[in-house]
Design an enzyme around this catalytic site. Structure first.
Site, PDB file in Angstrom:
ATOM      1  N   ASP A 125       0.811  -1.218   0.000  1.00 21.08           N
ATOM      2  CA  ASP A 125       0.000   0.000   0.000  1.00 21.08           C
ATOM      3  C   ASP A 125       0.847   1.272   0.000  1.00 21.08           C
ATOM      4  O   ASP A 125       0.432   2.307   0.531  1.00 21.08           O
ATOM      5  CB  ASP A 125      -0.969   0.019   1.195  1.00 21.08           C
ATOM      6  N   GLN A 126       2.013   1.220  -0.608  1.00 24.82           N
ATOM      7  CA  GLN A 126       2.887   2.394  -0.666  1.00 24.82           C
ATOM      8  C   GLN A 126       3.238   2.791  -2.093  1.00 24.82           C
ATOM      9  O   GLN A 126       4.103   3.634  -2.314  1.00 24.82           O
ATOM     10  CB  GLN A 126       4.175   2.137   0.132  1.00 24.82           C
TER      11      GLN A 126
END
Length: 318
Positions: free
Chosen positions: A226-227
């Protein structure tokens, strides 16, 4: 010349010395000009993507593909070659679990795409009827617990000549072995305003943190959970007494909306990744065509003063 006009060669395997030199030397010896090389190593997995000009090469397409396959066997790496003529009709693979809202939105809008949704792949079979209704092949690659078979997944992505992978609420983490093969070509939707509340149960995290505003984020997938580079986001107010389920009900339509916007941007070649973040392309990116964040009409509601440094304390503008 843009990447869609070049031959794309992808090399993935265990990291070892000499991989880059061996591949680039083979290409040089066959009269192939290298236009761009991108490489990385994560968790012992090596990935290199090479875009090359093959129109004047000294060998046939079949011979180049065979030579690279033989080199891959010698080096114990996987080598894939895609020529421009094979990339004209772009193929989208949509990965799903059980939630249908994002998949439904993509299917409703697929006639707008300069691409074809060629396959839907799930780690459960719950959404197979929806795929069948739209005449799209469905494959279940999960076991009884929903753990997906990555070798089977990779084989299907290769069989369907996938250009873009869309995670439409696919509730599993992809390993570097998958991500590296499609880096910059996997889009995920996450139910929070990243970088806030990454990982599982994002709506619950927002509720428990007392967030006044929550949201959703469509982003490119990287090996860092999720980056990846953010493409589009949507926001909504969190009611004081709102339950986690109410947050989910407010967020799901926005998930579908943000994911669709991100897919449009990618397929229209209007977005690119630079230095770890996305930017609209100067050649075609027109921000007025897209809603990347809040609706434009909300700008009028934003305060425009005070602004630090415009007036010093005790001074006037006389």
């Amino acid at each position: 010349m843009n990447h869609r006009e070049l031959t794309e060669i992808t090399v993935v395997g265990d990291d070892d010395t000499g991989l880059v030199a061996n591949v680039t030397t083979l290409l040089f010896e066959r009269g192939i000009n290298i236009e761009d090389v991108d490489q990385a190593v994560r968790e012992g997995v090596f990935r290199m993507t090479v875009h090359v000009e093959t129109s004047d090469m000294d060998v046939s397409k079949h011979r180049l593909r065979r030579d690279l396959a033989d080199l891959g066997d010698d080096l114990d790496v996987d080598v894939r070659v895609r020529f421009p003529s094979e990339r004209d009709a772009r193929q989208v693979a949509v990965l799903v679990t059980k939630e249908s809202h994002c998949l439904q939105r993509l299917l409703d809008a697929r006639d707008e795409f300069d691409a074809e949704i060629g396959v839907i792949i799930g780690n459960h079979d719950d959404l197979e009827p929806l795929a069948t209704e739209h005449g799209i092949p469905f494959h279940d690659v999960g076991d009884d617990g929903g753990v997906h078979d990555e070798e089977k997944l990779l084989s299907l992505l290769d069989d369907y000549d996938t250009d873009l992978v869309v995670l439409a609420r696919f509730m599993r983490i992809l390993s570097p072995n998958v991500v590296f093969r499609y880096e910059g070509r996997i889009i995920n939707i996450h139910p929070s305003l990243l970088p806030a509340f990454p990982g599982a149960k994002a709506y619950r995290q927002a509720k428990e943190a007392g967030a006044r505003i929550a949201g959703v984020t469509a982003h490119y997938v990287t090996t860092d959970l999720d980056q990846g580079p953010i493409i589009s986001q949507r926001v909504f107010n969190v009611p004081d007494d709102g339950s986690v389920e109410e947050l989910r009900e407010r967020g799901q339509p926005l998930e579908a909306d943000a994911l669709l916007e991100a897919v449009r941007l990618h397929l229209n070649d209007d977005v690119e990744i630079r230095r770890g973040r996305t930017e609209l392309r100067e050649s075609g990116g027109d921000e007025s065509k897209y809603q990347l964040g809040m609706p434009p009409e909300l700008d009028a509601e934003m305060p425009d003063e005070p602004i630090d440094g415009t007036l010093a304390l005790g001074e006037s503008d006389d």
